[in-house]
Each structure stands twice: as C-alpha cells, then as structure tokens.
Motif scaffolding. Structure first.
Motif, PDB file in Angstrom:
ATOM      1  N   LEU A  93       0.805  -1.218   0.000  1.00  0.00           N
ATOM      2  CA  LEU A  93       0.000   0.000   0.000  1.00  0.00           C
ATOM      3  C   LEU A  93       0.845   1.279   0.000  1.00  0.00           C
ATOM      4  O   LEU A  93       0.577   2.197  -0.765  1.00  0.00           O
ATOM      5  N   GLU A  94       1.865   1.353   0.849  1.00  0.00           N
ATOM      6  CA  GLU A  94       2.548   2.617   1.065  1.00  0.00           C
ATOM      7  C   GLU A  94       3.273   3.136  -0.188  1.00  0.00           C
ATOM      8  O   GLU A  94       3.056   4.249  -0.619  1.00  0.00           O
ATOM      9  N   SER A  95       4.157   2.334  -0.742  1.00  0.00           N
ATOM     10  CA  SER A  95       4.941   2.795  -1.895  1.00  0.00           C
ATOM     11  C   SER A  95       4.301   2.399  -3.214  1.00  0.00           C
ATOM     12  O   SER A  95       4.704   2.877  -4.265  1.00  0.00           O
ATOM     13  N   ARG A  96       3.310   1.531  -3.149  1.00  0.00           N
ATOM     14  CA  ARG A  96       2.671   0.968  -4.345  1.00  0.00           C
ATOM     15  C   ARG A  96       3.664   0.216  -5.214  1.00  0.00           C
ATOM     16  O   ARG A  96       3.480   0.069  -6.408  1.00  0.00           O
ATOM     17  N   LYS A  97       4.754  -0.239  -4.601  1.00  0.00           N
ATOM     18  CA  LYS A  97       5.692  -1.053  -5.358  1.00  0.00           C
ATOM     19  C   LYS A  97       5.264  -2.516  -5.302  1.00  0.00           C
ATOM     20  O   LYS A  97       4.671  -2.955  -4.318  1.00  0.00           O
ATOM     21  N   SER A  98       5.596  -3.228  -6.355  1.00  0.00           N
ATOM     22  CA  SER A  98       5.263  -4.651  -6.408  1.00  0.00           C
ATOM     23  C   SER A  98       5.965  -5.395  -5.272  1.00  0.00           C
ATOM     24  O   SER A  98       7.097  -5.057  -4.908  1.00  0.00           O
ATOM     25  N   LEU A  99       5.336  -6.423  -4.744  1.00  0.00           N
ATOM     26  CA  LEU A  99       5.960  -7.199  -3.664  1.00  0.00           C
ATOM     27  C   LEU A  99       7.308  -7.776  -4.110  1.00  0.00           C
ATOM     28  O   LEU A  99       8.183  -8.010  -3.297  1.00  0.00           O
ATOM     29  N   LYS A 100       7.424  -7.982  -5.408  1.00  0.00           N
ATOM     30  CA  LYS A 100       8.663  -8.564  -5.933  1.00  0.00           C
ATOM     31  C   LYS A 100       9.866  -7.663  -5.690  1.00  0.00           C
ATOM     32  O   LYS A 100      11.000  -8.109  -5.648  1.00  0.00           O
ATOM     33  N   GLU A 101       9.628  -6.356  -5.529  1.00  0.00           N
ATOM     34  CA  GLU A 101      10.743  -5.426  -5.344  1.00  0.00           C
ATOM     35  C   GLU A 101      11.262  -5.374  -3.903  1.00  0.00           C
ATOM     36  O   GLU A 101      12.254  -4.716  -3.628  1.00  0.00           O
ATOM     37  N   PHE A 102      10.569  -6.042  -3.001  1.00  0.00           N
ATOM     38  CA  PHE A 102      10.998  -6.019  -1.599  1.00  0.00           C
ATOM     39  C   PHE A 102      12.115  -7.029  -1.369  1.00  0.00           C
ATOM     40  O   PHE A 102      12.298  -7.968  -2.150  1.00  0.00           O
ATOM     41  N   ASP A 103      12.871  -6.828  -0.274  1.00  0.00           N
ATOM     42  CA  ASP A 103      13.900  -7.800   0.097  1.00  0.00           C
ATOM     43  C   ASP A 103      13.286  -9.021   0.767  1.00  0.00           C
ATOM     44  O   ASP A 103      13.760 -10.133   0.598  1.00  0.00           O
ATOM     45  N   VAL A 104      12.279  -8.770   1.564  1.00  0.00           N
ATOM     46  CA  VAL A 104      11.603  -9.848   2.293  1.00  0.00           C
ATOM     47  C   VAL A 104      10.098  -9.627   2.208  1.00  0.00           C
ATOM     48  O   VAL A 104       9.627  -8.494   2.325  1.00  0.00           O
ATOM     49  N   VAL A 105       9.364 -10.712   2.022  1.00  0.00           N
ATOM     50  CA  VAL A 105       7.910 -10.646   2.148  1.00  0.00           C
ATOM     51  C   VAL A 105       7.526 -11.592   3.277  1.00  0.00           C
ATOM     52  O   VAL A 105       7.855 -12.780   3.232  1.00  0.00           O
ATOM     53  N   GLY A 106       6.907 -11.045   4.301  1.00  0.00           N
ATOM     54  CA  GLY A 106       6.516 -11.863   5.449  1.00  0.00           C
ATOM     55  C   GLY A 106       5.015 -12.084   5.445  1.00  0.00           C
ATOM     56  O   GLY A 106       4.247 -11.133   5.377  1.00  0.00           O
ATOM     57  N   PHE A 107       4.611 -13.338   5.480  1.00  0.00           N
ATOM     58  CA  PHE A 107       3.187 -13.660   5.576  1.00  0.00           C
ATOM     59  C   PHE A 107       2.860 -14.060   7.003  1.00  0.00           C
ATOM     60  O   PHE A 107       3.618 -14.796   7.637  1.00  0.00           O
ATOM     61  N   THR A 108       1.729 -13.613   7.509  1.00  0.00           N
ATOM     62  CA  THR A 108       1.326 -14.063   8.824  1.00  0.00           C
ATOM     63  C   THR A 108       0.375 -15.242   8.677  1.00  0.00           C
ATOM     64  O   THR A 108      -0.537 -15.220   7.846  1.00  0.00           O
TER      65      THR A 108
END
Lengths: 624, 230
Positions: A93-108
C-alpha cells in the motif's frame, strides 16, 4: 502504476482497501533504506487491519532507520480480476511497489484456511511459489504467527519462519539481513547466517523421511548446524516489550476498529482443545500503569471511540476490575467506551460487564464449550453447570436480555447425550431468563443464541492424537441440535463442517500437502475462510489429482510413539505432558491452573527459563 | 452555552475513495484527537454532535463541502479551523470556519444545489466533438426521465430535466470532454451527476467526478454559500 490504479479503483468494491493515506501509516524514502519488508496478510484489508501482532510488527520495523515495513493484503476477487486485466502486480500500500521489489515478504499464518491466499498472492506478485524456483531477484519469503507451529504444508514455499513471539527476534533477523545485504551475500549464505538465531526455522535445510505406513520417520537436517529443535521465542517481561504508541487508523470500517492493548499474554487454564493455551505459555501480565500509559497515548494519537482490553482471557488479569473502573471513569467524558473481548463464566464477569455496559446492555457471550459436566471435565473447561446458571441469572437480573453461548461438537469421547446436553443447557438458560426478567421492569423476552462450531484437533495440544469426527457424524450432531433447539427464544447457529474438515487436514498436515495446496490454487481455490468462496468439490479434486487422502490426516487416530511433522517445533510444553493430559481427559479428571495452584508439570518454565508473571502488589500474597 | 461552528472543507484526490461513512468516522476521530470541546447527544449511546450538508459518494472529490459542529465551550472559528486541520489526514482540509447562531437551520435542510465538474474520457470522437449540440438537445427537452432502483428493488421514474440548471461543455481533446453543471441536491430533490452526464451524452465513457461546491438556491433564484446564509 498510479494511473492504472486510478482507472481500476472506481470499478471495484470498497476501493479504500487499496489506497494508502491512512492516519499514522508510515511512508519512508525507499531509496535510503537498506532492507524493505512487506508484511503480507493473506486476507482482505479489513480483516488484516484487525490483527494486533501485525500492527506491532509494522511499527517495530519502521522504528529502525535501516528498515521499512509496508502492508499488503489479498485483493478481493473483483480487484484480482482487474489487476490481471490491467497487468498490475500485487503491490504494497505505502509505496505501491510490487511485492517482488521487496527484500523480504513476510506472511502471517493466522488460520489454515488462508493458505490458498498466500500462494495466490505470490502468483499475483509474479513471485515463483516454490523456494527452488525463486532466484536471487526474488524476495525472501518468511512466515510467522500461530500456524507456524505446524507449517510443514507450506514448507516448500517458505524460505524461513520465526517461531513464537517476534518483538525481539525481528530485530535479530533484520540485523542479519542488513549485514548480509551490505556484504552482498546470496540467499543461501544469508539463510545460513539466519539459521543460528533462536526461533528461526529454515525448511529447506531439512528433509522429511517417511515410514512405510506413510507416517513420518524423521525430519532429517541436511545442513551442519541446523538445530534439531526450533525453540519458540518468548518475551519474558511484557512491560519491557515494545508496544507502538500509534496505530494506523483506517478510513474504512474494519474488524475491531479501536484502541487495542494486550493486558496479558498466555493462558494456563489448560483447556485441552485449545492450541493458543499451549503455545503462548507462560502467563505474563502487563502492569496497570504501563497499560494506562499505552492507552492514553493510543487514544490521543488515534481518536478512537473504544478501548479494548485484549488477551486470551482478560477476566483473569489480576487488576482487571480496577483497570476497567479507572478507564470507564477517565474516558466517559470523552465519549470513549471500554470493552472486553471475552468473558469467563462467573458472576465476577457479569459485574465487570455491568461496569462497562452501564446503560446499553447489548448482549453477553459465554463459552461453556460442552453440554455436559462429563465432557467439560474431559476438555478441562473448569466451569460447572451451577457456575453457568448463577452467571446468567446474574446477567438477566442486571438487565441483559440476550445471552450468547458458544459450544463445540465433535470433541473426543463425545456421545449423542453430550450433544443433547447443549440443548438442555440452552433451554435452562432461557428458562432462567424468563424467570428473572419477569422480576424486573424490562418488558422483553429473553433470547439465547447458541453458536456451535466443530472441533478441529490441533498440533501441540493434548488432543493432537485424536481423530476428527467425520463430516457425516458432525452433520448428524448438527441435525440433532437443530431438532432439539426449535424453541421460540433460542436461535441456533452452526458452522459449515466442510471448512472444518479442510482446516483439520492442514492443521496436522505435512509437506506432502504442499502439492495439493498448489493444485487447489491452480484450480481456483482462494478465500477458503469465506463461505461464499469455499470450493469443497474443487479441493477434493485437488486431493484426488495429487493422490493424497485427506482423511488420513483428519480422521486417523494416532499412537503415542508417532513422530509428528510439528515435533521439531518446541513450544516448551513437553509431548509427555500433552499425552498425560490426554489420558486425564479420558479418565475425566481435570487439571488445575498453575497460576493459582500447583505446577502441572508441562515443563515449560524450566525448559525455556521463564515463569508466570502476575502483577500482584508487594506483600499481597504473591507467593503461591 | 453551546455554540455552532460551520465549516467549508475539501475532499481531495488522496481520499477520493472514502465513502460518506468513512469520511464521517474520519472527521469524528480528528475532532477527538484535536480535543475540540464537542457536545454529545443525550441517551444511552452519546454521539458527538456534528452533521454534514450532504453525502458525497465514493470516488468523488470536492472543493466545497460543509459541516456544522455543536461545541460545549466557545472556540474561535480560526482556532477551530487550525486545531482540526492539524489532525485531519492529507486530503481533507478545512478551508473556512465561521460561528453561526444556534438557531441557524441545518445544512441538510438548507443546501439544495451542487455545482459539478465532470471529465469524461474514452468517448467516441463523434460524441466528444458534438458536445454543444448534445447539450442544446438536452436543454430544449421538456423532460428527461431516469429510472432509479431503491433498496427494496422498486423502480421509480424521475424527471431530472427541471433539476439541472446550467450546463457548459468543453471539448478537451478528440475523446475527452468536460461538463460543468449545477443540479438539485439534498433531501427534497436530488440528482446524481452520472444521471445528468448519461442523459446528455447517451454514452458510456470513463467518468471523473468533482464537486465544485454546495450552495443554497433561494426562492428568488439567488444563489448563496452556506457560510453566508444565516
């Protein structure tokens, strides 16, 4: 991106789910931050925003200068369709960047029925599902939350997990990730650096070996130094634990939209069906002073109209009465109400509720869980029939006219007599209501709502060896209750047994279920927790196509020596204790609460070097 | 002694997707954070006393919305504006605040006119280039009937022609045009902007709605701002 979104949003339901300027949301400068983490909640926005652990993590991570956390949720089906049409990847939501661009994706991992959404979210983000398919360009995928205590069905999709309470562990993980990035380490090397952190589990460093009868022989470590047991993380003292003084205040109506503080963590009542009661031990209370300060800050920074005192059993908090009375007094002028999420079955709870709902007596909910004393002894729900009758009598006399009762069916040793006992209890409560309301000025008929869910045996509980009732048997029990509860003034609700069955399969599942999950998502399964989207037949097709028998997981009685796919997850409560509790259940013998009576020998305190922390006053008898 | 403050505020692009209820909730919480001495309703469930002139639909921005607040203690309008603006999220701004007599009739009852600006994209070129003809056709009509379905599923026919007052059209490019018009709003007569646009253009495009402001149309046909009418 923004342009596409601008075109899509007017076309979808509840577009505020996908916008990003809520009060207290944190927008950091992307290019200046070393580690970017997306906190992904595998359900819709309004469900995800209700989760306290998720809020805490968001703020803990964002307090660091070298890391940022952003939020992502499962898009509703209309949005998913539009995202595919416009070729828009799943974004935070915040940056509207694709999740793929993150270093880590954490799922709860909050509930098993959200697993299909996790794979679907990876698909929508164009991140390959399998660890083995992902490259150095993809983020690391990690998980946390209660279902991590048996996450083997997700093992093939997850790079690492954090087991237990994350307030401290998250910093250790981020420290490693920041350093690893600086040193340019690849994923493999990074995971090796994460491995020694207590509570971190890296599924691909282990390989399951099965017996001929399909049960697990062992989970064999493949890497030198991979711990045999992953010991859950525990925050020793809640007063010292980080708690945000700001929460994001959503624009749209979300579940539990209010100030939430955690009065205590853990529960030692020892209900034998309850996983939370086993995995979150020991009991740790926050002191009233700390709570009041947290509440004052949160009310000021949010403007919320309600304060919720949450925990597994807030009525057990040592100073609950004083705290409630102080808060009601302090906040009534500001139009801010106080609420408790759950009430124990005792007259004290009714007094508490009276403090909170002085005028508007909306309704009270109690959970006797089982219909007969015999069965309540089996599950160690230490509530007697007299307790319940006295409690509801007090409630009706104090002016409530609507009582809700929670029960479970399908509990171990349950007979049709036990099921019928639920109806008896409900009718008796209604009769007490009529009697009491006649004495008051209230010209209303009492109503009793009976809500009945189906029991799902959970890992790390005394009932982890049990067979889950078949769908047919549960339906028979539901039908019996339907007949017995056709009474004016009683309203009967029950759950779809097929979703409970799927939950049962995955809660005690192993790595072989990963393929089934992937197949089900391919066939269109998602939002399984939403009755209108649950596709039971499709799930059965997925099991069939993968040659996996779901009944082997849900409806099989296990023997004591069986090695479980979750045995390497160490909750601190010993397997021997759980088995003893199971035997006590069959002997219909109850076990007391170690907060108030003797140690029950669950082995947690000595094993994890922790203890129950109750906020008793000095000299007020804190030795017991 | 209670006092009444009337504000004019904007709802910008950042918050365009808030529903009316979302906006109400957001303002209520901002009032609480700002520690504004708002009055509460009587009864079992006291509610802060403020009300909006009209419900602005999800997806629409506005430069002229209005709301009234009843305060328990006197507060200078300028101070009210400053305090609330400090607490409102990006996209919602108090533009002006005035104190009005307690007896001033409610905004909901008084406001009956909305000025709208609608941009329509992705139109067939024949439509976009013909905007003035299409407007003239609409204006010369005696009636323009639209059908509305209420929550119970009943269909009702409404003549919107007499409820639309001024229309100015402007072609932006081959497939885009904008329409400025005033129409009735409020509890007595109400027209939805999309009904007007559809009635004029008779074609589907991609609409972006903006409300320029709300007004009071007096019986003598004069138009005044709610900030002046008390």
């Amino acid at each position: 991106m923004d342009k596409k979104l601008g075109e899509i949003l007017p076309l979808v339901s509840k577009p505020a789910r996908y916008t990003n300027n809520e009060l207290n949301s944190i927008h950091k400068n992307w290019d200046e931050i070393a580690i970017k983490m997306a906190l992904a909640f595998p359900d819709v926005y309004e469900v995800g925003m209700a989760n306290l652990g998720y809020k805490i993590l968001y703020h803990i991570i964002n307090e660091r200068e070298d890391a940022l956390a952003e939020r992502a949720y499962a898009p509703w089906l209309d949005m998913e369709e539009k995202m595919e049409e416009y070729d828009l990847p799943l974004f935070a939501l915040e940056s509207r960047k694709s999740l793929k661009e993150f270093d880590v994706v954490g799922f709860t991992l909050q509930y098993e029925l959200s697993y299909s959404n996790i794979l679907n979210m990876l698909d929508l983000a164009k991140i390959p599902r399998l660890v083995t398919e992902r490259t150095e360009d993809d983020p690391l995928i990690c998980v946390g939350g209660p279902c991590v205590f048996n996450m083997e069905p997700l093992a093939d999709f997850v790079d690492f997990a954090v087991v237990g309470e994350a307030e401290e562990a998250i910093h250790e993980v981020l420290d490693v990730l920041v350093t690893a990035k600086k040193e340019g380490l690849d994923k493999e090397a990074t995971l090796l650096k994460l491995m020694p952190i207590p509570g971190v589990y890296i599924p691909k460093f282990y390989e399951p070996v099965y017996n001929e009868d399909q049960t697990l022989k062992e989970l064999r470590p493949l890497v030198e130094g991979a711990p045999k047991k992953i010991i859950k993380r525990v925050v020793e003292d809640l007063d010292q634990a980080m708690f945000p003084d700001k929460f994001i205040v959503p624009f749209m109506d979300v579940v539990h939209d209010r100030v939430v503080v955690e009065v205590l963590r853990g529960c030692t009542r020892g209900c034998r069906f309850c996983q939370a009661g086993m995995i979150y031990r020991p009991v740790r209370e926050r002191s009233p002073e700390v709570l009041k300060e947290q509440i004052a800050k949160l009310v000021k920074s949010s403007g919320y109209e309600e304060i919720s005192l949450t925990s597994l059993s807030s009525g057990d908090y040592t100073y609950i009465r004083e705290l409630v009375m102080d808060l009601v007094e302090e906040y009534k002028e500001k139009g801010v109400a106080v609420s408790l999420p759950s009430l124990r079955v005792d007259s004290f709870s009714v007094q508490l509720a009276s403090e909170i709902q002085k005028f508007r007596k909306t309704g009270l909910t109690f959970a006797p869980e089982a219909g007969t004393q015999r069965l309540r002894d089996v599950i160690n729900k230490n509530v007697t029939e007299e307790d319940l009758y006295e409690t509801v009598r007090g409630a009706f006399a104090a002016g409530w006219h609507s009582i809700k009762l929670y029960f479970m069916i399908g509990l171990p040793t349950e007979t049709m007599d036990d099921v019928a006992g639920i109806a008896e209890l409900a009718k008796k409560v209604l009769a007490i209501g009529k009697e009491e309301l006649k004495k008051t000025q209230i010209k209303r008929r009492p109503t009793v709502s009976v809500s009945v869910s189906s029991f799902v045996p959970k890992p790390h509980t005394p009932f982890q060896w049990e067979s889950q009732d078949s769908i047919e048997l549960i339906r028979e029990k539901q039908n019996l209750l339907k007949d017995l509860l056709k009474v004016p003034g009683i309203n009967f609700q029950y759950h779809d047994v097929r979703t409970s069955f799927l939950e049962g399969v995955f809660s005690r599942g192993d790595r072989r279920l990963g393929r089934v999950l992937a197949k089900a998502v391919d066939l269109g399964c998602r939002f399984d927790g939403w009755t209108e989207h649950f596709k039971y037949e499709t799930w059965l097709e997925a099991f069939e196509l993968c040659g996996v028998d779901p009944h082997w997981y849900a409806n099989r009685v296990r023997e004591y020596p069986e090695v479980f796919p979750w045995d390497h997850m160490d909750t601190g409560v010993s397997k021997r204790f759980l088995w003893r509790e199971k035997e006590q259940a069959y002997a219909e013998v109850t076990t007391p609460d170690c907060r108030f009576e003797d140690c029950t020998g669950c082995a947690l305190c000595s094993g994890l070097q922790v203890k129950n922390i109750l906020k008793k006053q000095e000299g007020a008898g804190d030795e017991y | 002694m209670n006092t009444k403050i009337r504000i004019k505020f904007s709802k910008g692009d950042e918050v365009r997707f808030l529903s009316h209820l979302d906006l109400m909730r957001t303002v209520e919480r901002a009032v609480r954070r700002a520690e504004i001495p708002i009055a509460f309703s009587e009864g079992f469930h006291p509610k802060p006393r403020f009300s909006f002139a009209s419900a602005l639909a999800t997806g629409i921005t506005s430069d002229g919305e209005y709301a009234d607040f009843i305060l328990e203690e006197k507060l200078k309008p300028e101070q009210f504006k400053q305090k609330l603006n400090e607490q409102l999220p990006t996209g919602i701004r108090v533009l002006e605040a005035v104190e009005v007599p307690m007896a001033t009739s409610s905004l909901m009852a008084a406001v009956n006119l909305a000025k709208n600006l609608v941009t329509v994209r992705n139109l067939p070129e024949t439509v976009a280039s013909n905007v003035s003809t299409l407007i003239d056709t609409f204006i010369t009509k005696e009636s323009s009937l639209v059908q509305r379905t209420n929550k119970g599923g009943e269909i009702r026919t409404v003549d919107i022609r007499p409820l639309v007052y001024q229309i100015v059209g402007h072609q932006e490019d081959n497939t885009t045009l904008s329409l400025n018009f005033s129409c009735a709003t409020g509890s007595k007569h109400n027209v939805r902007p999309e009904e007007v646009v559809q009635a004029i253009l008779g074609s589907d495009g991609q609409f972006v709605f903006h409300r320029e402001g709300l007004y009071i149309l007096n019986p003598d046909r004069t138009v005044v701002s709610p900030l002046e009418a008390y």
